[in-house]
Design a protein around this motif. Structure first.
Motif, PDB file in Angstrom:
ATOM      1  N   ARG A 143       0.885  -1.171   0.000  1.00  0.00           N
ATOM      2  CA  ARG A 143       0.000   0.000   0.000  1.00  0.00           C
ATOM      3  C   ARG A 143       0.921   1.219   0.000  1.00  0.00           C
ATOM      4  O   ARG A 143       1.746   1.378   0.899  1.00  0.00           O
ATOM      5  CB  ARG A 143      -0.920   0.014   1.217  1.00  0.00           C
ATOM      6  N   ASP A 144       0.767   2.091  -1.006  1.00  0.00           N
ATOM      7  CA  ASP A 144       1.664   3.251  -1.110  1.00  0.00           C
ATOM      8  C   ASP A 144       1.199   4.403  -0.211  1.00  0.00           C
ATOM      9  O   ASP A 144       0.179   4.293   0.479  1.00  0.00           O
ATOM     10  CB  ASP A 144       1.835   3.675  -2.573  1.00  0.00           C
ATOM     11  N   HIS A 145       1.944   5.504  -0.231  1.00  0.00           N
ATOM     12  CA  HIS A 145       1.646   6.647   0.649  1.00  0.00           C
ATOM     13  C   HIS A 145       0.306   7.312   0.315  1.00  0.00           C
ATOM     14  O   HIS A 145      -0.239   8.033   1.141  1.00  0.00           O
ATOM     15  CB  HIS A 145       2.786   7.670   0.592  1.00  0.00           C
ATOM     16  N   ASN A 146      -0.223   7.077  -0.872  1.00  0.00           N
ATOM     17  CA  ASN A 146      -1.546   7.598  -1.237  1.00  0.00           C
ATOM     18  C   ASN A 146      -2.675   6.657  -0.823  1.00  0.00           C
ATOM     19  O   ASN A 146      -3.840   6.968  -1.027  1.00  0.00           O
ATOM     20  CB  ASN A 146      -1.630   7.834  -2.753  1.00  0.00           C
ATOM     21  N   GLY A 147      -2.322   5.482  -0.290  1.00  0.00           N
ATOM     22  CA  GLY A 147      -3.335   4.517   0.123  1.00  0.00           C
ATOM     23  C   GLY A 147      -3.699   3.515  -0.953  1.00  0.00           C
ATOM     24  O   GLY A 147      -4.592   2.693  -0.748  1.00  0.00           O
ATOM     25  N   THR A 148      -3.019   3.561  -2.101  1.00  0.00           N
ATOM     26  CA  THR A 148      -3.306   2.635  -3.197  1.00  0.00           C
ATOM     27  C   THR A 148      -2.641   1.294  -2.931  1.00  0.00           C
ATOM     28  O   THR A 148      -1.469   1.239  -2.566  1.00  0.00           O
ATOM     29  CB  THR A 148      -2.790   3.207  -4.535  1.00  0.00           C
ATOM     30  N   ARG A 159      -3.195  -2.692  -9.822  1.00  0.00           N
ATOM     31  CA  ARG A 159      -3.514  -1.594  -8.903  1.00  0.00           C
ATOM     32  C   ARG A 159      -4.958  -1.791  -8.480  1.00  0.00           C
ATOM     33  O   ARG A 159      -5.851  -1.907  -9.320  1.00  0.00           O
ATOM     34  CB  ARG A 159      -3.336  -0.253  -9.599  1.00  0.00           C
ATOM     35  N   ASP A 161      -8.415  -0.636  -6.807  1.00  0.00           N
ATOM     36  CA  ASP A 161      -9.249   0.509  -6.460  1.00  0.00           C
ATOM     37  C   ASP A 161     -10.253   0.037  -5.411  1.00  0.00           C
ATOM     38  O   ASP A 161     -11.245  -0.624  -5.735  1.00  0.00           O
ATOM     39  CB  ASP A 161      -9.963   1.039  -7.711  1.00  0.00           C
ATOM     40  N   GLU A 190       8.394   1.310  -2.408  1.00  0.00           N
ATOM     41  CA  GLU A 190       8.090   2.716  -2.604  1.00  0.00           C
ATOM     42  C   GLU A 190       9.229   3.533  -2.011  1.00  0.00           C
ATOM     43  O   GLU A 190       9.531   3.405  -0.820  1.00  0.00           O
ATOM     44  CB  GLU A 190       6.762   3.093  -1.937  1.00  0.00           C
TER      45      GLU A 190
END
Length: 193
Positions: A143-148, A159, A161, A190
């Motif tokens: 999970r990246d820093h944007n929450g994805t 990816r 959603d 990341e």
């Protein structure tokens, strides 16, 4: 003067070698055993959640382990319980910053486990549904820093959603040099940017 420099140099080298050797770190390993001293077997993934619990994907024992430092709890697939772990061939496990535990399977599939509710959500490849998970082994989850949520599979990068439950696929396209170099995605990272 040369003799003094030589003597000081020798003393300095001896001090460095003596104190340098004192920096040796004694590495010790502690064996973590399952309940009743049973061995955990082949562990293919390890993660720590935001609360300090360790999670292990036990491929040989066909289960997900939760370890608090003293006690081991195991979660297994039960074909009569749709809320149980979604498979038995675990490949990887990942704890995100929200406390969700993501499990990837050797024979394909992805589960999300919510420890607060004790519920598993299953994501699988569905033939003729381009928004479902890619087919094949799930190797890695991030999970990246944007929450994805990103899922590395044996058939490309997905990816996820979470708002609509659909997956967007990134694949190697031989005619496109800007596509993935390979469809086998074994690691995700990341960086700070």
């Amino acid at each position: 003067m040369n003799l003094k420099c030589t003597i000081v140099g020798i003393i300095l080298l001896q001090a460095i070698s003596y104190y340098g050797a004192a920096q040796y770190n004694d590495i010790r390993f502690n064996l973590v055993e399952g309940n009743n001293g049973e061995p955990l077997g082949n562990i293919t993934g390890i993660t720590q959640d935001p609360y300090g619990y360790m999670w292990f994907s036990g491929q040989q024992a066909n289960c997900l382990y939760k370890y608090d430092g003293n006690r081991m709890i195991s979660f297994r697939h039960d074909s009569s319980d749709a809320n149980s772990l979604g498979g038995s061939k675990l490949e990887t496990v990942y704890a995100d910053a929200k406390g969700m535990i993501w499990i990837g399977f050797f024979d394909g599939g992805l589960d999300k486990f919510n420890p607060a509710t004790g519920r598993f959500t299953h994501y699988r490849n569905i033939t003729n549904d381009p928004g479902s998970l890619s087919p094949g082994m799930v190797n890695v989850i991030l999970r990246d820093h944007n929450g994805t949520v990103w899922v590395g599979t044996a058939n490309g990068l997905d990816r996820f959603d979470e708002t609509n439950g659909k997956f967007i696929h990134y694949k190697n396209e031989t005619a496109n040099p800007l596509s993935l170099s390979s469809n086998v995605v074994r690691a995700l990272y990341e960086d700070h940017q």
